[in-house]
Structures are given as C-alpha cells and as structure tokens.
Design a protein around this motif. Structure first.
Motif, PDB file in Angstrom:
ATOM      1  N   ASP A 253     -29.390   2.715  11.283  1.00  0.00           N
ATOM      2  CA  ASP A 253     -28.626   2.403  12.489  1.00  0.00           C
ATOM      3  C   ASP A 253     -29.285   1.280  13.286  1.00  0.00           C
ATOM      4  O   ASP A 253     -28.595   0.467  13.918  1.00  0.00           O
ATOM      5  CB  ASP A 253     -28.480   3.646  13.368  1.00  0.00           C
ATOM      6  CG  ASP A 253     -27.547   4.688  12.758  1.00  0.00           C
ATOM      7  OD1 ASP A 253     -26.687   4.294  11.934  1.00  0.00           O
ATOM      8  OD2 ASP A 253     -27.678   5.875  13.094  1.00  0.00           O
ATOM      9  N   THR A 256     -28.120  -1.937  11.648  1.00  0.00           N
ATOM     10  CA  THR A 256     -26.718  -2.275  11.927  1.00  0.00           C
ATOM     11  C   THR A 256     -26.518  -2.701  13.378  1.00  0.00           C
ATOM     12  O   THR A 256     -25.672  -3.538  13.667  1.00  0.00           O
ATOM     13  CB  THR A 256     -25.777  -1.098  11.579  1.00  0.00           C
ATOM     14  OG1 THR A 256     -26.163   0.048  12.339  1.00  0.00           O
ATOM     15  CG2 THR A 256     -25.829  -0.768  10.094  1.00  0.00           C
ATOM     16  N   SER A 257     -27.329  -2.145  14.291  1.00  0.00           N
ATOM     17  CA  SER A 257     -27.197  -2.565  15.690  1.00  0.00           C
ATOM     18  C   SER A 257     -27.608  -4.031  15.841  1.00  0.00           C
ATOM     19  O   SER A 257     -27.029  -4.761  16.658  1.00  0.00           O
ATOM     20  CB  SER A 257     -28.044  -1.668  16.587  1.00  0.00           C
ATOM     21  OG  SER A 257     -29.429  -1.857  16.345  1.00  0.00           O
TER      22      SER A 257
END
Length: 263
Positions: A253, A256-257
């Motif tokens: 995550d 992806t951020s």
C-alpha cells in the motif's frame, strides 16, 4: 469475483509504473499467409502505418504441457515458416501483432515518456476495434486463449534486490488461484467464467538502471469448452481482472500511495 475483488478492480493509479501492457487473443488458425496478413493490416494502416515482418509465435499451452514437439517441427521443415506482422503507430507507443491464429495489442512507454493509458479507457476499445476488422475466411473466430500482461519498472535508490523488494509484500490476501509453482515467480491457476486462467507473477532484478526491478504480471485464459466469438472480449476481461487483482495483492500500500492510488 467477490466483493473484495470487485473493490480492487475499481482501484486506479495516477502514475502507474507500467512499462508495457499487452492484450490479445489466440484463435483457431484462419488459413492466412503473409500476403493476406498484409492486406488485412491495410484496414488499420492509418493508425498503425509502420509495418515489419517477424517470426510467428508458437501456440500457447498451460505451463507444464510444453510446446509442439518433433513431429510438428518435421512437418514445418519443408514449408515456409509462418509469419507474424507488426504494425506500429507513428510514435511507436502502440504495436499491433497479427498472425494466422493471433491478435495482440501492445502499449509501450518509450524513453521514460508516456503514461499507461488504462485498460477500460483505451486498450480494450482499441483491441475491440481491431477484432472487428480481422478477416474471417472460414467463418467466426474460434477463441482458444486470451492474454493480459503488465511489465512494470520499480525504481530504487541503490542497486540490489534488498531495497526494491521492500516495495513488495507477502500478500495480505492470497493471489488468485491455487499455487502450482513458486521460484523467482509464482504461478497459479484461477477458475474464471470462460475457462481457467494461468497467472504468472515474477519479480526480477534489472531493467533500465542498476537500482531497478522488473515486476511482470501476466494472465492467460484458456477456454474450458468451445466458446462463440461473441465471448472473446469477456475472456480478455477475465485475464485483465486476474492480472489487476494480482498486482494489488503483491505491491504494498505504501508503494501504491506513491503512485497516486485512489479507490
């Protein structure tokens, strides 16, 4: 797919690390030689005018089943080798590959330029337009295999996998399907509406710089039984959905951020 998978399929990245994407379909041979392939390509030559001939791709089989063997090779020894035709866009970001039993549409980032255009917005409609223009000398196309693959470049600040692997994670949810092999890559089999999908995820050092790593996510959907031509795009959709779910399962995550993730 379940609710969690449906949620993943709605996720987008503002600046995805995709270097190349390919969508395509393999079907029963049409009886098309190189002359007919060239004539066929004239239908999309305005958009993809740069043509060249390549050797044909072999037929696709699930992992472990091998490729055509000696009998096939002996039959081909006395005939002209089959041909694959490349037709590219003027900027070379787009490439159409056709042969007697195949249609592939590639998007490529070149020299660091270009942003992944997206499956739903651009690649799927582009593939659909090409499918409608294919010759069908023996009647409707009979689909065998559909494909959707991403090649991604993951950049680090120092050489070596120890840092770049921090981008990846042991998936918090399982990759789609049951694991049938795991090395530097993971291969799973996934049941889908149009047959079964074979997903391959590989993480390898190298790429465009000493501190980059290549993440490849590739799904091939093999028909479970004879399907009509009208379900070709459904097969490609299945392949895309499995690849996208796998990408978000294996990339952290935090990563992806940084690429501009949105739900």
């Amino acid at each position: 797919m379940g609710d969690e998978s449906d949620s993943i399929l709605k996720r987008t990245l503002a600046a995805p690390p995709v270097l190349e994407a390919v969508a395509g379909i393999e079907f029963h041979p049409r009886g098309m030689d190189v002359v007919r392939l060239v004539q066929e390509s004239a239908r999309w030559s305005r958009q993809y005018p740069i043509a060249s001939a390549q050797g044909a791709l072999p037929s696709t089989r699930p992992q472990g089943q091998g490729q055509p063997g000696a009998e096939f090779e002996m039959q081909m020894f006395h005939t002209a080798p089959p041909t694959r035709l490349w037709t590219a866009s003027p900027d070379h970001h787009w490439l159409v590959q056709t042969q007697d039993d195949r249609l592939l549409l590639n998007w490529r980032r070149l020299d660091g330029e270009g942003l992944y255009p997206g499956y739903d917005a651009t690649i799927r409609p582009g593939l659909e337009a090409l499918i409608t223009q294919l010759e069908r000398p023996g009647g409707d196309l009979i689909p065998l295999v559909a494909e959707y693959s991403y090649i991604n470049r993951i950049d680090g600040t120092v050489p070596g996998l120890h840092e770049t692997y921090s981008v990846f994670r042991k998936p918090t949810r399982p990759l789609p399907g049951s694991v049938v092999g795991e090395r530097y890559e993971v291969v799973t089999n996934v049941p889908v509406d149009t047959g079964f999908a074979e997903l391959t995820v590989s993480i390898l050092p190298g790429g465009t710089g000493p501190a980059s790593t290549t993440l490849t996510v590739s799904t091939k959907v093999f028909v479970g039984s004879t399907l009509p031509e009208s379900r070709i795009l459904e097969m490609v959709d299945n392949a895309h959905n499995v690849s996208k779910e796998a990408f978000f399962a294996i990339v952290s995550d935090d990563a992806t951020s940084k690429w501009g993730a949105s739900e």
